[in-house]
Motif scaffolding. Structure first.
Motif, short mmCIF file in Angstrom:
data_model
loop_
_atom_site.label_atom_id
_atom_site.label_comp_id
_atom_site.label_asym_id
_atom_site.label_seq_id
_atom_site.Cartn_x
_atom_site.Cartn_y
_atom_site.Cartn_z
N VAL A 269 -8.43 -8.11 -4.65
CA VAL A 269 -7.84 -7.33 -5.75
C VAL A 269 -6.39 -7.75 -5.95
O VAL A 269 -5.82 -8.50 -5.14
CB VAL A 269 -7.94 -5.82 -5.46
CG1 VAL A 269 -9.39 -5.39 -5.35
CG2 VAL A 269 -7.16 -5.44 -4.20
N ASN A 270 -5.77 -7.27 -7.00
CA ASN A 270 -4.41 -7.66 -7.36
C ASN A 270 -3.45 -7.59 -6.18
O ASN A 270 -3.39 -6.59 -5.47
CB ASN A 270 -3.88 -6.74 -8.46
CG ASN A 270 -4.40 -7.12 -9.84
OD1 ASN A 270 -4.55 -8.29 -10.15
ND2 ASN A 270 -4.67 -6.12 -10.67
N LEU B 3 0.85 -1.19 0.00
CA LEU B 3 0.00 0.00 0.00
C LEU B 3 0.88 1.23 0.00
O LEU B 3 1.53 1.54 1.01
CB LEU B 3 -0.91 0.02 1.24
CG LEU B 3 -2.09 -0.96 1.27
CD1 LEU B 3 -1.62 -2.38 1.56
CD2 LEU B 3 -3.11 -0.53 2.31
N PRO B 4 0.93 1.96 -1.11
CA PRO B 4 1.71 3.20 -1.15
C PRO B 4 1.16 4.22 -0.15
O PRO B 4 -0.03 4.13 0.25
CB PRO B 4 1.53 3.69 -2.59
CG PRO B 4 1.10 2.48 -3.36
CD PRO B 4 0.30 1.66 -2.41
N PRO B 5 1.98 5.17 0.26
CA PRO B 5 1.51 6.17 1.24
C PRO B 5 0.23 6.86 0.84
O PRO B 5 -0.60 7.20 1.69
CB PRO B 5 2.68 7.15 1.31
CG PRO B 5 3.88 6.33 0.95
CD PRO B 5 3.40 5.35 -0.07
N GLY B 6 0.03 7.05 -0.47
CA GLY B 6 -1.14 7.79 -0.93
C GLY B 6 -2.47 7.11 -0.67
O GLY B 6 -3.51 7.78 -0.68
N LYS C 111 -4.74 -1.37 -8.76
CA LYS C 111 -3.85 -0.89 -9.82
C LYS C 111 -2.39 -0.83 -9.38
O LYS C 111 -1.50 -0.62 -10.22
CB LYS C 111 -4.29 0.51 -10.27
CG LYS C 111 -5.71 0.55 -10.85
CD LYS C 111 -6.09 1.98 -11.22
CE LYS C 111 -7.50 2.04 -11.79
NZ LYS C 111 -7.89 3.44 -12.12
N VAL C 112 -2.13 -1.01 -8.10
CA VAL C 112 -0.78 -0.80 -7.58
C VAL C 112 0.20 -1.86 -8.09
O VAL C 112 1.25 -1.54 -8.64
CB VAL C 112 -0.79 -0.76 -6.04
CG1 VAL C 112 0.63 -0.81 -5.49
CG2 VAL C 112 -1.50 0.48 -5.55
N ALA C 113 -0.13 -3.14 -7.89
CA ALA C 113 0.79 -4.21 -8.28
C ALA C 113 1.10 -4.19 -9.78
O ALA C 113 2.28 -4.31 -10.17
CB ALA C 113 0.24 -5.57 -7.86
N PRO C 114 0.09 -4.03 -10.66
CA PRO C 114 0.43 -3.94 -12.09
C PRO C 114 1.34 -2.76 -12.42
O PRO C 114 2.23 -2.89 -13.27
CB PRO C 114 -0.94 -3.79 -12.77
CG PRO C 114 -1.92 -4.38 -11.80
CD PRO C 114 -1.38 -4.06 -10.45
#
Length: 581
Positions: free
Chosen positions: A550-551, A505-508, A524-527
């Protein structure tokens, strides 16, 4: 116990230190030059691998400097240097008259390329992948086939291009597939196999290889736990085909008439497998005319294990609907979670309902080689058939997949047609060694020599050390990220295999309160991180969704070259590439 060499864990610790010197592969190549003349020279220039990346290390420069000079100890007049491949064609190679020199020169150049590729595959300063989009590769390289022949020099250029853009699956930071690593003994065996260029259908054309398959399959059956290694088996083109073989033999066992009369002669059948099982179970049902609708998926628990209560319930339901249950496929090491189905419980149900029990151990079957981890397959000895892929956790070069069957002679009866032009019945040797008639294929590649030669080189203990190390690395990764900020595990508990499934999980999005928006963005993060990995060429790791999840990243470790340092690098790289998402 003999030293495990490459897989020794001496000197490694949780801080990520490795006892293997980064220059080890290059030192090997330099030593090899003393025996092979200029083989392995021009290591970086030949491939131009890592262009635009880090400069070659000092150890590499030493190898390059050494390769500039011939070792013949006299003014260099080597024939290889004097032979111009730009004026030669494939027709100048053997069996052409006086083709010896051209053949040796050409093949030595090819070996140069391969040795260069091997060395760079183990060099962490080089890229895992030199990524280009498909249209770029098509536009910047001429891949078209022509009527006129190319010179051998141009053919070598094609070879260089093929390796330049190839994925280095032996790279210590390649984690994308279940089959990774590059074993030197296995590679040597593959070269020898291609040189022999024979077929596995009869003893008369592959006497040594047929015998090696016989002794190796018997050893694998012993390890499974079948008494005295009794039973049958065959090496197939992959785990999917091995699973289809199992379904084919199970159907024949229950309805032998199907071989001649087809599916119209049998009632509607039902097969059962976990909802987390490999897609090949349904694909096999489609290929055999059983139909994908006849494959009933059984619920799995949170960790991905098949639930025996649901299995028995669905078997009873199928019978009530007039279907004939004939096949249950339990999984030992699911593709995504690495889960091991409860084999004893599944075996009890299969015995109660008189159903063929198959264990798809394509991914996890190699844990049978480990005294520490083989308990995860307790009950496998009760199966009627087992799929086991040494090209996964045992790092045998692709492909190496075995189907093991407990009942001897069943595969032969199921598949044999006794073609008189190949399987003559009046040969002067024991016809039981003509194994081709129990296969669906006619031509069959010699897959056995790689596994057999590696087993001779390592011993069972060597494979055990390799497998135990990969499991240790996966536990190290799990322990490092389970409580680390920005990471969430897909399911609770330690990984059962080397599969570690997690979200980054990115900070955003880490503190988003809107759960639906959080899911949408997390998907959408992993892709996005994977795409950046490939474009940078630093590492590769797989991702996918699963059910309603999710991904997420599915990290798998099967490369014995990987170290704690490489696990640390992966974590740092994910965070670096995903920081702004």
């Amino acid at each position: 116990m003999a030293s495990t060499g490459f897989w020794s864990r001496e000197g490694e610790n949780a801080a990520g230190n490795s006892n293997q010197s980064p220059s080890t592969p290059r030192a090997w190549c330099l030593a090899a030059q003393k025996f092979t003349g200029d083989l392995g020279s021009k290591l970086y220039a030949l491939l131009n691998v890592g262009e635009g990346n880090k400069t070659a290390s000092s150890a590499t420069k030493k190898v390059l400097a050494a390769s500039e000079n011939c070792d013949c100890n006299k003014p260099c007049n080597c024939s290889k240097q004097n032979l111009d491949l730009s004026n030669l064609y494939s027709t100048d190679l053997l069996p052409a008259s006086d083709g010896d020199l051209a053949t040796i020169t050409f093949l030595q150049e090819v070996v140069d390329l391969m040795l260069a590729y091997i060395v760079t595959s183990f060099d962490r300063s080089t890229k895992v992948i030199d990524f280009h989009y498909p249209n770029e590769l098509l536009q910047t390289n001429n891949w078209d086939l022509s009527d006129e022949p190319e010179t051998l020099e141009n053919v070598l250029l094609n070879c260089r291009a093929a390796l330049k853009y190839a994925i280095k699956t032996g790279h210590p930071r390649y984690f994308n597939q279940l089959s990774t690593g590059l074993d030197m003994v296995g590679l040597a065996a593959e070269w020898l196999t291609s040189t022999a260029n024979t077929n596995m259908f009869t003893y008369e054309v592959a006497p040594v290889f047929v015998l090696l398959e016989y002794v190796t399959l018997r050893k694998m059956r012993e390890i499974i736990g079948w008494q005295d290694g009794q039973g049958d088996g065959i090496f197939s083109p992959g785990g999917a085909i091995s699973n289809m073989y199992a379904m084919l033999v199970a159907r024949f066992k229950m309805f032998p008439e199907v071989k001649e009369k087809g599916m119209s002669s049998v009632p509607r059948l039902a097969a059962f497998t976990s909802e987390h099982s490999h897609f090949s179970i349904k694909k096999g049902a489609a290929a055999l005319g059983i139909g994908t609708d006849s494959v009933i998926c059984i619920k799995a628990d949170e960790s991905g294990k098949m639930m025996p209560l649901d299995l028995e319930r669905r078997i009873v339901e199928a019978k009530q609907k007039g279907l004939v249950p004939f096949f249950v496929s339990a999984t030992a090491g699911t593709t995504v979670y690495g889960a091991f189905d409860p084999l004893h419980a599944v075996a009890d149900i299969c015995k109660k309902h008189n159903i063929w029990m198959h264990v798809d151990g394509a991914w996890g079957g190699s844990l049978l080689m480990s005294r520490k981890h083989r308990w995860k397959l307790d009950g496998v000895e009760r199966a009627n058939s087992v799929t086991w892929n040494p090209h996964k956790m045992m790092s045998v070069p692709l492909q190496s997949s075995a189907l093991l069957v407990r009942e001897e002679g069943l595969m032969q009866n199921c598949n044999q047609l006794q073609a008189c032009y190949l399987f003559q019945q009046d040969k002067h040797y024991d016809l039981s060694y003509d194994t081709g008639d129990k296969a669906l294929q006619c031509g069959r590649h010699v897959d056995i020599f790689k596994l057999w030669l590696m087993w001779r080189a390592k011993g069972t203990f060597g494979f055990e050390a390799q497998i135990d190390k990969c499991l240790e690395l996966s536990e190290y990764l799990y322990n490092k990220i389970k409580d680390r900020e920005g990471y969430e595990m897909v399911f609770d508990g330690k990984p059962q295999h080397t599969n570690v499934c997690f979200w980054y999980l990115p900070p955003g999005i880490r503190y988003l309160e809107d759960k639906e928006e959080r899911r949408r963005r997390l998907h959408k993060v992993a892709p996005a991180i994977k795409a950046r990995m490939m474009e940078n060429g630093t590492t590769m790791v797989s991702y996918q969704p699963q059910g309603d999840k999710v991904n997420f990243f599915r990290m798998v470790i099967s490369n014995p070259a990987a170290t704690f340092e490489d696990i640390d690098f992966l974590i740092e790289e994910i965070e670096r590439l995903g920081q702004d998402l």
